[in-house]
Design a protein around this motif. Sequence first.
Motif, mmCIF file in Angstrom:
data_model
loop_
_atom_site.group_PDB
_atom_site.id
_atom_site.type_symbol
_atom_site.label_atom_id
_atom_site.label_comp_id
_atom_site.label_asym_id
_atom_site.label_seq_id
_atom_site.Cartn_x
_atom_site.Cartn_y
_atom_site.Cartn_z
ATOM 1 N N TYR A 1 38.385 41.799 26.055
ATOM 2 C CA TYR A 1 39.270 40.836 26.413
ATOM 3 C C TYR A 1 38.393 40.119 27.710
ATOM 4 C CZ TYR A 1 40.109 44.497 29.758
ATOM 5 O OH TYR A 1 40.182 45.534 30.895
ATOM 6 N N ARG A 2 38.709 38.626 27.779
ATOM 7 C CA ARG A 2 38.133 38.026 28.785
ATOM 8 C C ARG A 2 39.332 37.170 29.708
ATOM 9 N NH1 ARG A 2 34.078 34.293 25.242
ATOM 10 N NH2 ARG A 2 36.069 34.329 24.028
ATOM 11 N N PHE A 3 39.127 37.449 31.148
ATOM 12 C CA PHE A 3 39.719 36.415 31.995
ATOM 13 C C PHE A 3 38.997 35.299 32.243
ATOM 14 C CE2 PHE A 3 42.064 40.538 32.263
ATOM 15 C CZ PHE A 3 43.543 40.130 32.506
ATOM 16 N N THR B 1 44.979 36.534 39.722
ATOM 17 C CA THR B 1 45.500 35.156 40.129
ATOM 18 C C THR B 1 44.587 34.273 40.459
ATOM 19 O OG1 THR B 1 45.120 36.068 42.570
ATOM 20 C CG2 THR B 1 47.354 36.421 41.671
ATOM 21 N N SER B 2 43.281 34.587 40.288
ATOM 22 C CA SER B 2 41.959 33.528 40.312
ATOM 23 C C SER B 2 42.059 33.028 38.815
ATOM 24 C CB SER B 2 40.637 34.297 40.656
ATOM 25 O OG SER B 2 40.856 34.616 42.163
ATOM 26 N N ALA B 3 42.392 33.832 37.727
ATOM 27 C CA ALA B 3 42.308 33.485 36.274
ATOM 28 C C ALA B 3 43.415 32.538 36.191
ATOM 29 C CB ALA B 3 42.408 34.481 35.467
ATOM 30 N N SER C 1 51.567 33.407 35.605
ATOM 31 C CA SER C 1 52.380 32.622 34.724
ATOM 32 C C SER C 1 51.717 32.384 33.310
ATOM 33 C CB SER C 1 52.170 30.997 35.062
ATOM 34 O OG SER C 1 50.942 30.744 35.332
ATOM 35 N N TYR C 2 50.491 32.998 33.185
ATOM 36 C CA TYR C 2 49.769 32.861 31.939
ATOM 37 C C TYR C 2 50.113 34.193 31.060
ATOM 38 C CZ TYR C 2 45.985 35.286 34.243
ATOM 39 O OH TYR C 2 45.193 36.175 35.070
ATOM 40 N N LEU D 1 35.579 35.219 34.181
ATOM 41 C CA LEU D 1 35.727 35.845 35.443
ATOM 42 C C LEU D 1 35.580 37.521 35.399
ATOM 43 C CD1 LEU D 1 38.805 34.166 37.310
ATOM 44 C CD2 LEU D 1 36.616 33.612 37.490
ATOM 45 N N TYR D 2 35.959 37.943 34.169
ATOM 46 C CA TYR D 2 35.872 39.446 33.984
ATOM 47 C C TYR D 2 35.805 39.617 32.553
ATOM 48 C CZ TYR D 2 36.835 44.247 34.386
ATOM 49 O OH TYR D 2 36.748 45.768 34.185
ATOM 50 N N VAL D 3 34.941 40.612 32.107
ATOM 51 C CA VAL D 3 35.141 41.197 30.664
ATOM 52 C C VAL D 3 35.265 42.582 30.686
ATOM 53 C CG1 VAL D 3 33.701 41.502 28.504
ATOM 54 C CG2 VAL D 3 33.540 39.274 29.815
#
Length: 639
Positions: A21-23, A62-64, A6-7, A31-33
């Motif tokens: 970028y960063r989630f 989906t966790s982000a 959705s985001y 969560l991730y870079v």
Amino acid sequence: MADTVSYRPKAGEIPTQPGVYRFKDANGRVLYVGKAKNLRARLSNYFAPLRSLHERTRRMVTSAAGVEWTVVATDIESLQLEYTWIKEFDPPFNVKFRDDKTYPFLAVTLADEAPRVMVTRNHKVRGARYFGPYPKIWAVRDTIDLMIKAFPIRTCSDSSYKHAMQTGRPCFPGQIGRCGGPCSGKVTIEEHRAIVDDFVAFMAGGDKRFVTAATKNMRAAAERQDYEAAAKYRDQLQALEAVLAKSAVVLRDRVDADLFAIEHDELAASVQQFIVRGGRIRGERSWTVDKELDLDTAELVDSILQSAYEGQEPPKEIIVPALPDDKEELETWLGTRRAEARGRGTGKVQLRTAQRGEKAALMATATMNAKNNLMLYKTRRSSDFVARSQALTDIQEALGMTDAPLRMECYDVSHLSGTNIVASMVVFEDGLARKDQYRRFTIAESTDDTDSIHQVLTRRLAYLKEDPQAAERAEAEAQIFSDGESPVEPAKRKKFSYPPNLLIVDGGQPQVNAAARALEESGVQGIFLAGIAKRLEEIWLPDSDYPVILPRGSEALFMIQRLRDEAHRFAITHQRSRRKRDITSVLSDIPGLGPSRVRELLKHFGSVTQLKAAEPEAIAEVKGIGPQLATTIRETLSR
């Protein structure tokens, strides 16, 4: 399942410049870079339809709850910013490094008035020059003991040095001949600095110059009958040769390079680093990397090099198994670190792969070490009682089982282009392999892997039924081996009747459905069924549209993966032995073809496939095989 998250930003909102970028999740945790030369092109890969994403990538997005990015001017800046953010936020989906800061180093404190040599694990001593790492702390101490015989420099603590210089009395190590600094009263600060420079130059790889000079001075002193000086140079020469003897010669003189070998599977990677200075291995270290996302070797190289040179000076040449996409930017970043460590404005570092020659041979040695280290890591992890208990509990919860799977059986099918079909059954009890209860099955005919799974499980489950005749048939059809080699004693065969809590097949939904059909037809109750698909490490349950995803790096996934790999190994071993036995027996039946000639044939052609494809003229070239016998062999194998 929704097409995407959705985001997802609008395509026009994402810039096309390089950036990082960063989630983040709903709580703001990173969560991730990642970095990209083109942010829009890179991020669009994450926002593709969810069903098309790799399972681990799908779990991350989906966790982000959102994604942020920062635009930078150059690709080099994106590399530097990515490195900074990974260190700052420690994102769970980025590569995780283990035990890479536990190795001891030999350090020379060049920023001090009188530099000192010492053993340290601290990489942040101001102005220090580091050598190593060494596998054990005693190895560093042995090297220092030998080096100070050839280059007597300061070894005492800063407080001892300060007290000695203030009072004019030698420090205690200097009094017993263990310190050669100005505090010992034997040299001036300037003379000591010159010795330190020689110490550093020798450790950096300048071997021959000092050995040649010590040999020349010793002979000159002996010719002028200055035997005391000759003995001093002799001791220095012996110390230098002893240090060199501890370092294997692997490359040409003056070659300074770091070599990285990587061995990895779906969950972890083992890294072996060789530090080569002056053509000799002067240090080595190995460590383990936990993988969360699916990374190939080139992507691992990128992350590993960023971590390996944190606070350390890179050499001019770095040899890696695969070159990352951002090779030029990574070289520039490493060159900047090299320049900073040397106090100069510029530095140059080259990334290369080893194609042939001595460097390729050294890479093969390092790769073998990395494979052994990965195997050792898995073995130690499997033997940990706490980890095994946690794994069994996690498997129970993830699969919705009523009890922990104290006995698990895993099945795998192996064949050669539809022939020589065999299957394996491996058993884990309390998280440990029970090799005395392994079984091998031979399958006469089958349409595909699902049919093979159905046949094998039908035969195995028959032994759990009340029908004694069915049990006897199943036992007769299963080849019973202990550790895959010798037959099990008859008294132990009753163990085949123990029912498993969890039955696992190697494969996805089709294989699981075939196993479920066999389980239903058998009428056996109380056995839970699952399958593991190798490509994405997904756990499939019967009649389920979506797989169960166990966390990457979890003890539960590690145990199931080990079960599957053991079943695969056991099946492959049996299939190869049958193949070799079959072709050997066929060849042995040919008149005039004894065991020695059969060995010569297989040795010459390397494989049965090559032998079957060979013409009689080529077969006749084998030692002991004439034209007539070659024709007979060809006709026999063509039937």
